[in-house]
Write an enzyme that holds these catalytic residues in place. Sequence first.
Site, PDB file in Angstrom:
ATOM      1  N   ARG A  77      38.786  41.390  77.048  1.00 49.10           N
ATOM      2  CA  ARG A  77      38.811  40.039  77.582  1.00 49.10           C
ATOM      3  C   ARG A  77      38.046  39.985  78.893  1.00 49.10           C
ATOM      4  NH1 ARG A  77      42.993  38.813  79.732  1.00 49.10           N
ATOM      5  NH2 ARG A  77      44.259  40.669  79.382  1.00 49.10           N
ATOM      6  N   TYR A 122      34.708  39.716  70.834  1.00 45.13           N
ATOM      7  CA  TYR A 122      35.817  40.674  70.945  1.00 45.13           C
ATOM      8  C   TYR A 122      37.173  40.022  71.233  1.00 45.13           C
ATOM      9  CZ  TYR A 122      37.745  45.341  71.364  1.00 45.13           C
ATOM     10  OH  TYR A 122      38.449  46.499  71.133  1.00 45.13           O
ATOM     11  N   GLY A 166      40.644  38.759  72.407  1.00 50.37           N
ATOM     12  CA  GLY A 166      41.113  37.497  72.947  1.00 50.37           C
ATOM     13  C   GLY A 166      40.016  36.523  73.350  1.00 50.37           C
ATOM     14  N   LYS A 215      45.219  34.495  72.544  1.00 53.51           N
ATOM     15  CA  LYS A 215      45.522  34.154  73.926  1.00 53.51           C
ATOM     16  C   LYS A 215      45.080  32.724  74.282  1.00 53.51           C
ATOM     17  CE  LYS A 215      47.317  38.085  75.256  1.00 53.51           C
ATOM     18  NZ  LYS A 215      47.504  39.176  74.315  1.00 53.51           N
ATOM     19  N   HIS A 218      53.986  35.370  76.941  1.00 48.43           N
ATOM     20  CA  HIS A 218      53.346  36.641  76.591  1.00 48.43           C
ATOM     21  C   HIS A 218      54.434  37.689  76.371  1.00 48.43           C
ATOM     22  CE1 HIS A 218      50.106  39.834  77.872  1.00 48.43           C
ATOM     23  NE2 HIS A 218      50.172  39.699  76.571  1.00 48.43           N
ATOM     24  N   SER A 261      49.205  42.966  79.646  1.00 49.11           N
ATOM     25  CA  SER A 261      48.387  43.633  78.640  1.00 49.11           C
ATOM     26  C   SER A 261      48.425  45.146  78.841  1.00 49.11           C
ATOM     27  CB  SER A 261      46.941  43.144  78.739  1.00 49.11           C
ATOM     28  OG  SER A 261      46.912  41.748  78.536  1.00 49.11           O
ATOM     29  N   CYS A 281      50.867  47.198  78.585  1.00 48.00           N
ATOM     30  CA  CYS A 281      52.036  47.695  79.331  1.00 48.00           C
ATOM     31  C   CYS A 281      53.239  47.911  78.430  1.00 48.00           C
ATOM     32  CB  CYS A 281      52.372  46.757  80.476  1.00 48.00           C
ATOM     33  SG  CYS A 281      51.142  46.825  81.794  1.00 48.00           S
ATOM     34  N   ASN A 334      54.563  48.880  71.576  1.00 51.35           N
ATOM     35  CA  ASN A 334      55.403  50.071  71.463  1.00 51.35           C
ATOM     36  C   ASN A 334      56.881  49.722  71.491  1.00 51.35           C
ATOM     37  OD1 ASN A 334      54.029  52.988  71.633  1.00 51.35           O
ATOM     38  ND2 ASN A 334      52.675  51.445  72.513  1.00 51.35           N
ATOM     39  N   ASP A 390      53.483  40.389  70.736  1.00 50.61           N
ATOM     40  CA  ASP A 390      52.581  39.943  71.805  1.00 50.61           C
ATOM     41  C   ASP A 390      52.916  38.563  72.367  1.00 50.61           C
ATOM     42  OD1 ASP A 390      50.264  40.626  73.397  1.00 50.61           O
ATOM     43  OD2 ASP A 390      49.150  39.095  72.307  1.00 50.61           O
ATOM     44  N   ASN A 395      40.302  50.352  75.269  1.00 54.38           N
ATOM     45  CA  ASN A 395      40.819  49.106  74.690  1.00 54.38           C
ATOM     46  C   ASN A 395      40.474  49.020  73.196  1.00 54.38           C
ATOM     47  OD1 ASN A 395      42.221  46.600  74.858  1.00 54.38           O
ATOM     48  ND2 ASN A 395      40.262  45.497  74.962  1.00 54.38           N
ATOM     49  N   ALA A 396      40.307  50.180  72.539  1.00 49.96           N
ATOM     50  CA  ALA A 396      40.094  50.183  71.087  1.00 49.96           C
ATOM     51  C   ALA A 396      41.348  49.622  70.418  1.00 49.96           C
ATOM     52  CB  ALA A 396      39.828  51.603  70.600  1.00 49.96           C
ATOM     53  N   ARG A 397      41.164  48.907  69.326  1.00 46.83           N
ATOM     54  CA  ARG A 397      42.291  48.186  68.716  1.00 46.83           C
ATOM     55  C   ARG A 397      42.327  48.376  67.208  1.00 46.83           C
ATOM     56  NH1 ARG A 397      45.731  44.916  72.308  1.00 46.83           N
ATOM     57  NH2 ARG A 397      44.701  45.199  74.312  1.00 46.83           N
ATOM     58  N   PHE A 435      59.147  55.005  75.498  1.00 44.01           N
ATOM     59  CA  PHE A 435      59.074  54.855  74.040  1.00 44.01           C
ATOM     60  C   PHE A 435      60.476  54.731  73.431  1.00 44.01           C
ATOM     61  CE2 PHE A 435      55.246  57.030  75.607  1.00 44.01           C
ATOM     62  CZ  PHE A 435      54.301  56.091  75.236  1.00 44.01           C
ATOM     63  N   GLY A 436      60.853  55.625  72.489  1.00 44.61           N
ATOM     64  CA  GLY A 436      62.167  55.514  71.829  1.00 44.61           C
ATOM     65  C   GLY A 436      63.330  55.589  72.805  1.00 44.61           C
ATOM     66  N   ASP A 437      63.099  56.223  73.977  1.00 48.59           N
ATOM     67  CA  ASP A 437      64.172  56.305  74.963  1.00 48.59           C
ATOM     68  C   ASP A 437      64.380  54.980  75.688  1.00 48.59           C
ATOM     69  OD1 ASP A 437      65.335  58.979  74.872  1.00 48.59           O
ATOM     70  OD2 ASP A 437      63.282  59.651  75.306  1.00 48.59           O
TER      71      ASP A 437
HETATM   72  P1  GTP Z   1      48.480  44.498  74.692  1.00 51.26           P
HETATM   73  O1  GTP Z   1      48.332  44.574  73.230  1.00 51.26           O
HETATM   74  O2  GTP Z   1      47.227  44.701  75.460  1.00 51.26           O
HETATM   75  O3  GTP Z   1      49.174  43.254  75.140  1.00 51.26           O
HETATM   76  O4  GTP Z   1      49.362  45.798  75.138  1.00 51.26           O
HETATM   77  P2  GTP Z   1      50.895  46.092  74.897  1.00 51.26           P
HETATM   78  O5  GTP Z   1      51.700  45.439  75.964  1.00 51.26           O
HETATM   79  O6  GTP Z   1      51.262  45.805  73.499  1.00 51.26           O
HETATM   80  O7  GTP Z   1      50.972  47.661  75.194  1.00 51.26           O
HETATM   81  P3  GTP Z   1      51.110  48.885  74.173  1.00 51.26           P
HETATM   82  O8  GTP Z   1      52.469  48.921  73.545  1.00 51.26           O
HETATM   83  O9  GTP Z   1      49.961  48.889  73.268  1.00 51.26           O
HETATM   84  O10 GTP Z   1      51.017  50.106  75.183  1.00 51.26           O
HETATM   85  C1  GTP Z   1      49.891  50.280  76.022  1.00 51.26           C
HETATM   86  C2  GTP Z   1      49.812  51.689  76.501  1.00 51.26           C
HETATM   87  O11 GTP Z   1      51.002  52.034  77.220  1.00 51.26           O
HETATM   88  C3  GTP Z   1      49.681  52.706  75.385  1.00 51.26           C
HETATM   89  O12 GTP Z   1      48.788  53.711  75.777  1.00 51.26           O
HETATM   90  C4  GTP Z   1      51.071  53.249  75.233  1.00 51.26           C
HETATM   91  O13 GTP Z   1      51.068  54.568  74.746  1.00 51.26           O
HETATM   92  C5  GTP Z   1      51.615  53.174  76.657  1.00 51.26           C
HETATM   93  N1  GTP Z   1      53.084  52.974  76.660  1.00 51.26           N
HETATM   94  C6  GTP Z   1      53.791  52.086  75.929  1.00 51.26           C
HETATM   95  N2  GTP Z   1      55.119  52.210  76.143  1.00 51.26           N
HETATM   96  C7  GTP Z   1      55.263  53.216  77.045  1.00 51.26           C
HETATM   97  C8  GTP Z   1      56.391  53.828  77.672  1.00 51.26           C
HETATM   98  O14 GTP Z   1      57.543  53.477  77.436  1.00 51.26           O
HETATM   99  N3  GTP Z   1      56.115  54.814  78.563  1.00 51.26           N
HETATM  100  C9  GTP Z   1      54.853  55.241  78.848  1.00 51.26           C
HETATM  101  N4  GTP Z   1      54.693  56.213  79.715  1.00 51.26           N
HETATM  102  N5  GTP Z   1      53.765  54.697  78.255  1.00 51.26           N
HETATM  103  C10 GTP Z   1      53.964  53.699  77.375  1.00 51.26           C
HETATM  104  C1  SPV Z   2      45.778  41.476  75.699  1.00 52.70           C
HETATM  105  O1  SPV Z   2      44.817  41.710  76.441  1.00 52.70           O
HETATM  106  O2  SPV Z   2      46.892  41.130  76.156  1.00 52.70           O
HETATM  107  C2  SPV Z   2      45.645  41.655  74.240  1.00 52.70           C
HETATM  108  C3  SPV Z   2      44.321  41.858  73.723  1.00 52.70           C
HETATM  109  O3  SPV Z   2      46.611  41.565  73.496  1.00 52.70           O
HETATM  110  S1  SPV Z   2      43.428  40.397  73.561  1.00 52.70           S
HETATM  111  O4  SPV Z   2      43.706  39.830  72.258  1.00 52.70           O
HETATM  112  O5  SPV Z   2      42.040  40.763  73.691  1.00 52.70           O
HETATM  113  O6  SPV Z   2      43.832  39.441  74.573  1.00 52.70           O
HETATM  114 MN    MN Z   3      50.014  44.919  72.040  1.00 53.97          MN
END
Ligand code: GTP
Ligand code: SPV
Ligand code: MN
Length: 626
Positions: free
Chosen positions: A89, A229, A231, A238, A258, A280, A282, A286, A305, A403-405, A531-533
């Site tokens: 974006r 690309y 968003g 978005k 969001h 984004s 963050c 996951n 999202d 930012n590969a998707r 993650f799972g924790d």
């Molecule tokens: P957008 O799609 O851009 O909105 O991102 P998102 O908010 O969906 O984030 P996503 O779950 O794709 O995680 C982004 C990055 O943060 C990845 O590299 C994940 O591995 C990492 N990540 C996600 N959850 C955790 C976590 O609980 N701890 C840590 N250390 N890293 C995390």
């Molecule tokens: C973000 O940036 O929060 C995304 C990717 O989810 S995009 O669709 O490019 O906005």
């Molecule tokens: Mn996401």
Amino acid sequence: MATTTAQESDTEDPITTGAAPTSSRVVLEWVEQWRNILQPDAVHWCDGSPQEYDQLCNEMVAAGTFLRINPDNHPNSFLALSDPRDVARVEEQTFIAAATREDAGPTNNWRDPTELKEKLLADFSGAMKGRTLYVVPFCMGPLGSHISQYGIQLTDSPYVVVNMDIMTRMGQSALKHIEAKGQFVRCVHSLGYPLAAGEADVAWPCNPDKRCIAHFPETREIWSFGSGYGGNALLGKKCFALRIASVMARDDGWMAEHMLILGVTPPNGEKKYIAAAFPSQCGKTNMAMMVPSIPGWKVETVGDDIAWMRFGDDGQLYAINPEAGFFGVAPGTSDKTNPNALKALVGNCIFTNVAHTPPNANGFVGADDVWWEDLSETPPSPLMDWHGQNWQPDSDRPAAHPNARFTVPAAQAPCIAPEWEDPKGVPISAIMFGGRRADAVPLVTEARDWEHGVFLGAIMSSETTAAAAGAVGKIRFDPFAMLPFMGYNVGDYIAHWLEIGNSTSPEQLPKLFWVNWFRRDSDNHFIWPGFGDNARVVKWVVERIQGTAEAMDTPLGLLPAPDSLDLSGIDAELREQIQAELLTCDPDSWSEEIPRLKQHLEQLGNRVPRKLFDQLDSLKRRLETA
Ligand code: GTP
Ligand code: SPV
Ligand code: MN
């Protein structure tokens, strides 16, 4: 959505001007008006059929935009490598062209709508010469839901069409609803790369120098030029579901946020729904797909999202996921971090800017398979990076773009909640706000009440990520994880949150929480396993909703009382560190933050409700007496 595996074939007719499948005058006149401006060679009305999807994919394979991935590993899946200048974006080139600068507010790039349209009309003029104009009717949300909204995107990018096919309810059925309503959000998109007669195309056409992502909130229009690309180009996401929808929501008493949406079933079987706003990259995808590390707890995904939320007749806030697919960050996705995402990628995927293994020896043409950082401990060899160049483990650049998707139908995720398409939505019991903060912000804090929670959402900050062009790792305030996505003045947006809090009885409002998975130790390692924790935090939140977990009062808000956060199974040393560093409030360092927070609220402009400054004063007083 296509679920079949089509083989490449040159016997299919190329898609040309289809007869318009609608008699709706508003639609026909709008398309005709733009056809005259854009001057495409052909017009194709998208029906959303699997045949159409397959044919477009085959055409993109022939054109070099797509490589077919080894169907034994990922049937019906493709790899696209973008122009290196078009990878995320572009917030600097994203505009809210509201009637006045004040209506867009201090956090948005404002342009005068008349002037911006004039400039863009010049750019759009003839922009589709040599190309096909695709008419893409789509629905955001389950078809027919009272919370859903409709749009039509005009685009010259077949890559965008197939992504919209996965990400939205696209095609003939959406068009039928649009005809019945006579109303839709008008979305115009061009790559800005017309072809002269006989001119050869490139694999990823775009026009980075003239990129402009424009929103006209009063007329509910989106005009996007120059990027193919994410968003910038998939306008349902978005641009519509957040920037335009946030304006619709303000006008009509609902919320466009969001946020991920998850369903959590505790051992006692009483399912709850939680939404969480993280910026984004963050952790939304996951968290939405997590496999809890604590026994007896189950998490299911409703959305990863965006959440649209509306009060039901019962006074509860109900959320839908307006999307139909996941556009997820590939790097970091692994069996350890997000096994459900990997399982969702069984087939029917589009991978963009990941690395790939070159064609194998036995004659398969195209990339064999995809790879990204952390997918496996040892990268496959040989490997081609996202530039399509040979890559070695000692290369000084990542193999996949950060930012590969992946784009994949949501229904394919094994963790998808059975009710994810329920038109009435799911009742939300808790909302979390979270950012990427190496210090200060505790693992989890419960807000004292709605108003305090709105304050915590408003003072959120986070490190910037690769999801947007620009510096990575820079801390910035990102209120409600919506900084780049609010379609109007941030002060009015915060006032809208306060109004929502007055729209039902306090017991029926979701409880608000502030979380942070990203605290680092002195060696710069993440302290919290994540993650799972993160299910441990979800468990505490659910127990707070049920009234069974203890909290302790701190100046910041309510933190888990000692031993009330389930840390069982975590080794003793780490448990102590978590307790000492992540579950405490340091009044001295927070007192130092107060002037910065004040300055932040002031910079959000004079429409910020007084109540936010009152909240800041209360925090200051609590810190002083702590
Ligand atoms: P957008 O799609 O851009 O909105 O991102 P998102 O908010 O969906 O984030 P996503 O779950 O794709 O995680 C982004 C990055 O943060 C990845 O590299 C994940 O591995 C990492 N990540 C996600 N959850 C955790 C976590 O609980 N701890 C840590 N250390 N890293 C995390
Ligand atoms: C973000 O940036 O929060 C995304 C990717 O989810 S995009 O669709 O490019 O906005
Ligand atoms: Mn996401």
